[in-house]
Design a protein around this motif. Structure first.
Motif, PDB file in Angstrom:
ATOM      1  N   UNK A  30     -31.754  10.425  42.280  1.00  0.00           N
ATOM      2  CA  UNK A  30     -31.698   9.830  40.948  1.00  0.00           C
ATOM      3  C   UNK A  30     -31.397  10.920  39.931  1.00  0.00           C
ATOM      4  N   UNK A  31     -30.641  10.570  38.894  1.00  0.00           N
ATOM      5  CA  UNK A  31     -30.362  11.503  37.804  1.00  0.00           C
ATOM      6  C   UNK A  31     -31.164  11.056  36.590  1.00  0.00           C
ATOM      7  N   UNK A  32     -31.980  11.962  36.058  1.00  0.00           N
ATOM      8  CA  UNK A  32     -32.873  11.621  34.954  1.00  0.00           C
ATOM      9  C   UNK A  32     -32.875  12.733  33.909  1.00  0.00           C
ATOM     10  N   UNK A  33     -33.430  12.414  32.751  1.00  0.00           N
ATOM     11  CA  UNK A  33     -33.712  13.451  31.753  1.00  0.00           C
ATOM     12  C   UNK A  33     -34.876  14.280  32.274  1.00  0.00           C
ATOM     13  N   UNK A  41     -24.113   5.891  35.308  1.00  0.00           N
ATOM     14  CA  UNK A  41     -22.689   6.107  35.144  1.00  0.00           C
ATOM     15  C   UNK A  41     -22.227   7.539  35.145  1.00  0.00           C
ATOM     16  N   UNK A  42     -22.941   8.447  35.815  1.00  0.00           N
ATOM     17  CA  UNK A  42     -22.466   9.826  35.931  1.00  0.00           C
ATOM     18  C   UNK A  42     -22.169  10.125  37.402  1.00  0.00           C
ATOM     19  N   UNK A  43     -21.215  11.001  37.618  1.00  0.00           N
ATOM     20  CA  UNK A  43     -20.830  11.362  38.977  1.00  0.00           C
ATOM     21  C   UNK A  43     -21.727  12.475  39.508  1.00  0.00           C
ATOM     22  N   UNK A  98     -18.372  12.305  46.374  1.00  0.00           N
ATOM     23  CA  UNK A  98     -18.694  12.046  44.973  1.00  0.00           C
ATOM     24  C   UNK A  98     -19.170  10.605  44.841  1.00  0.00           C
ATOM     25  N   UNK A  99     -20.290  10.413  44.164  1.00  0.00           N
ATOM     26  CA  UNK A  99     -20.881   9.081  44.045  1.00  0.00           C
ATOM     27  C   UNK A  99     -21.350   8.867  42.610  1.00  0.00           C
ATOM     28  N   UNK A 100     -21.221   7.630  42.135  1.00  0.00           N
ATOM     29  CA  UNK A 100     -21.569   7.286  40.757  1.00  0.00           C
ATOM     30  C   UNK A 100     -22.983   6.720  40.687  1.00  0.00           C
ATOM     31  N   UNK A 101     -23.766   7.162  39.715  1.00  0.00           N
ATOM     32  CA  UNK A 101     -25.118   6.607  39.570  1.00  0.00           C
ATOM     33  C   UNK A 101     -25.029   5.176  39.040  1.00  0.00           C
ATOM     34  N   UNK A 102     -25.974   4.327  39.478  1.00  0.00           N
ATOM     35  CA  UNK A 102     -25.989   2.935  39.032  1.00  0.00           C
ATOM     36  C   UNK A 102     -26.731   2.799  37.704  1.00  0.00           C
ATOM     37  N   UNK A 103     -27.035   1.566  37.319  1.00  0.00           N
ATOM     38  CA  UNK A 103     -27.696   1.317  36.027  1.00  0.00           C
ATOM     39  C   UNK A 103     -29.073   1.953  35.944  1.00  0.00           C
ATOM     40  N   UNK A 104     -29.677   2.256  37.105  1.00  0.00           N
ATOM     41  CA  UNK A 104     -31.000   2.873  37.135  1.00  0.00           C
ATOM     42  C   UNK A 104     -30.927   4.389  37.310  1.00  0.00           C
ATOM     43  N   UNK A 105     -29.702   4.932  37.297  1.00  0.00           N
ATOM     44  CA  UNK A 105     -29.545   6.368  37.514  1.00  0.00           C
ATOM     45  C   UNK A 105     -29.627   6.768  38.968  1.00  0.00           C
ATOM     46  N   UNK A 106     -29.685   5.783  39.866  1.00  0.00           N
ATOM     47  CA  UNK A 106     -29.854   6.021  41.296  1.00  0.00           C
ATOM     48  C   UNK A 106     -28.487   6.142  41.963  1.00  0.00           C
ATOM     49  N   UNK A 109     -26.125  20.924  59.621  1.00  0.00           N
ATOM     50  CA  UNK A 109     -26.529  21.688  58.442  1.00  0.00           C
ATOM     51  C   UNK A 109     -27.998  21.413  58.169  1.00  0.00           C
ATOM     52  N   UNK A 110     -28.645  22.291  57.486  1.00  0.00           N
ATOM     53  CA  UNK A 110     -30.077  22.144  57.248  1.00  0.00           C
ATOM     54  C   UNK A 110     -30.392  21.574  55.879  1.00  0.00           C
ATOM     55  N   UNK A 111     -29.445  21.703  54.934  1.00  0.00           N
ATOM     56  CA  UNK A 111     -29.712  21.227  53.571  1.00  0.00           C
ATOM     57  C   UNK A 111     -28.509  20.486  53.012  1.00  0.00           C
ATOM     58  N   UNK A 112     -28.786  19.667  52.019  1.00  0.00           N
ATOM     59  CA  UNK A 112     -27.739  18.972  51.267  1.00  0.00           C
ATOM     60  C   UNK A 112     -27.878  19.367  49.806  1.00  0.00           C
ATOM     61  N   UNK A 113     -26.753  19.630  49.150  1.00  0.00           N
ATOM     62  CA  UNK A 113     -26.734  20.005  47.743  1.00  0.00           C
ATOM     63  C   UNK A 113     -26.304  18.801  46.910  1.00  0.00           C
ATOM     64  N   UNK A 114     -26.959  18.599  45.755  1.00  0.00           N
ATOM     65  CA  UNK A 114     -26.630  17.503  44.852  1.00  0.00           C
ATOM     66  C   UNK A 114     -26.396  18.073  43.458  1.00  0.00           C
ATOM     67  N   UNK A 115     -25.180  17.861  42.932  1.00  0.00           N
ATOM     68  CA  UNK A 115     -24.769  18.471  41.674  1.00  0.00           C
ATOM     69  C   UNK A 115     -24.218  17.412  40.731  1.00  0.00           C
ATOM     70  N   UNK A 116     -24.732  17.371  39.514  1.00  0.00           N
ATOM     71  CA  UNK A 116     -24.212  16.449  38.499  1.00  0.00           C
ATOM     72  C   UNK A 116     -22.862  16.957  38.010  1.00  0.00           C
ATOM     73  N   UNK A 117     -21.906  16.036  37.899  1.00  0.00           N
ATOM     74  CA  UNK A 117     -20.601  16.354  37.326  1.00  0.00           C
ATOM     75  C   UNK A 117     -20.606  15.886  35.869  1.00  0.00           C
ATOM     76  N   UNK A 118     -20.928  16.745  34.919  1.00  0.00           N
ATOM     77  CA  UNK A 118     -21.140  16.309  33.527  1.00  0.00           C
ATOM     78  C   UNK A 118     -19.866  15.818  32.863  1.00  0.00           C
ATOM     79  N   UNK A 119     -20.016  14.766  32.065  1.00  0.00           N
ATOM     80  CA  UNK A 119     -18.894  14.260  31.273  1.00  0.00           C
ATOM     81  C   UNK A 119     -18.616  15.181  30.094  1.00  0.00           C
TER      82      UNK A 119
END
Length: 323
Positions: free
Chosen positions: A36-39, A70-72, A83-91, A101-111
């Motif tokens: 999830x992407x949050x403040x 709505x952020x990538x 690349x995946x878009x967050x839904x209305x809940x930021x999920x 691989x042992x880890x996954x990286x998650x990076x916000x692509x800022x508008x």
């Protein structure tokens, strides 16, 4: 505006957004990632000696976050990027081919290039066991009084991961399942993702085996905090369906309680996957319902066992040679 800045600083809001990772689980062929992407907000680690006032402040901070729709998000495993878009809940969630691989990286692509974003990474959990245990949380392992709104609300805001109480014997029961028989643990709950870290810390502190935690996607904030854990429980059915599809060779034990429609949800699963469910244990919240025709039918036609305590569940599991 100045007053609002004081309030946001008081509740610990930070001037940036962040990725909250929830799941990075593999069946050996596919990898499922959810987050999830949050403040961002500042939150100190809870302590067993925290008083209710400190816990209430922590709850206010927890539910003051805003989801960012709505952020990538760039999900990277090795050289593979999705690349995946967050839904209305930021999920957001996605599937990737599994790599060693042992880890996954998650990076916000800022508008906006001025956005201040925190990336996240999560260790990948590879699951290849043939037996699984799917457990509810509220009033199954965690004393929640989910059917009494006032009690439930007070517990949820005034306690923390170290002061919430489990039902006696739960740690022993689940440890036996994991240690003696090699069950993989999964948790499905109507709590929302804002409680993810609280549930994880509670499990660790109470020595209850960890496993993937699947919660309700609907975002809860301060305006509707009293709805946390309530409403429709249909998502539980969806999450269990996902586990059955994602782990097609696994057979399951289902454990829940009679307070939030677990019997009806589990019965539907049993009818749809009769060869995949080995047994169902239901903690009876309202003993007066134990003689209902529906309960009798579940016990006779499906492998349902309504129990009053964890010790009764342990004895029954030993008799059925589940442990």
């Amino acid at each position: 505006m100045a007053f609002w800045n004081v309030i946001t600083r008081w509740i610990g809001k930070l001037d940036k957004i962040q990725v909250e990772p929830f799941l990075a689980v593999s069946n050996g062929q596919e990898l499922f990632v959810k987050g999830r992407v949050i403040s961002a907000y500042k939150q100190s680690r809870p302590r067993a000696k925290n008083n209710p006032l400190k816990n209430i402040l922590a709850t206010i901070r927890r539910y003051s976050v805003s989801s960012i729709p709505g952020v990538w998000v760039e999900v990277k495993v090795g050289e593979k990027i999705e690349r995946v878009l967050t839904d209305d809940e930021g999920v957001f969630e996605c599937f990737l081919p599994f790599h060693e691989e042992r880890t996954v990286m998650m990076t916000v692509q800022p508008e906006d290039p001025d956005w201040n974003c925190d990336d996240s990474e999560m260790e990948i959990q590879k699951i290849e066991k043939k037996l699984g245990l799917i457990s509810d949380i509220d009033d199954t392992i965690l004393i929640s009084h989910a059917t009494a709104i006032g009690k439930k609300f007070w517990l949820s805001v005034s306690k923390n991961a170290y002061t919430r109480r489990p039902f006696p014997g739960v740690s022993e029961f689940y440890q036996k399942m994991v240690r003696d028989k090699g069950y993989e643990m999964f948790y499905v709950s109507s709590s929302d993702w804002s409680l993810f870290d609280l549930i994880r810390d509670f499990l660790q502190f109470r020595n209850i085996p960890l496993g993937p935690i699947l919660l309700k996607d609907k975002h809860i904030n301060l305006k509707n905090i009293w709805k946390s854990g309530g409403g429709s429980h249909q998502h539980k059915l969806e999450k269990i369906h996902f586990l059955l599809r994602f782990f097609p060779e696994m057979k399951f034990i289902l454990i829940g309680d009679s307070g939030q429609h677990d019997p009806e949800i589990y019965a539907e699963i049993c009818h749809e996957y009769p060869q995949r469910v080995m047994a169902v244990f239901i903690r009876e919240i309202h003993p007066k319902h134990s003689e209902s025709p529906e309960r009798k039918e579940m016990e006779e036609e499906l492998d349902f066992h309504f129990i009053q305590s964890t010790q009764e569940a342990i004895s029954l599991a030993e008799k059925l040679q589940i442990i």
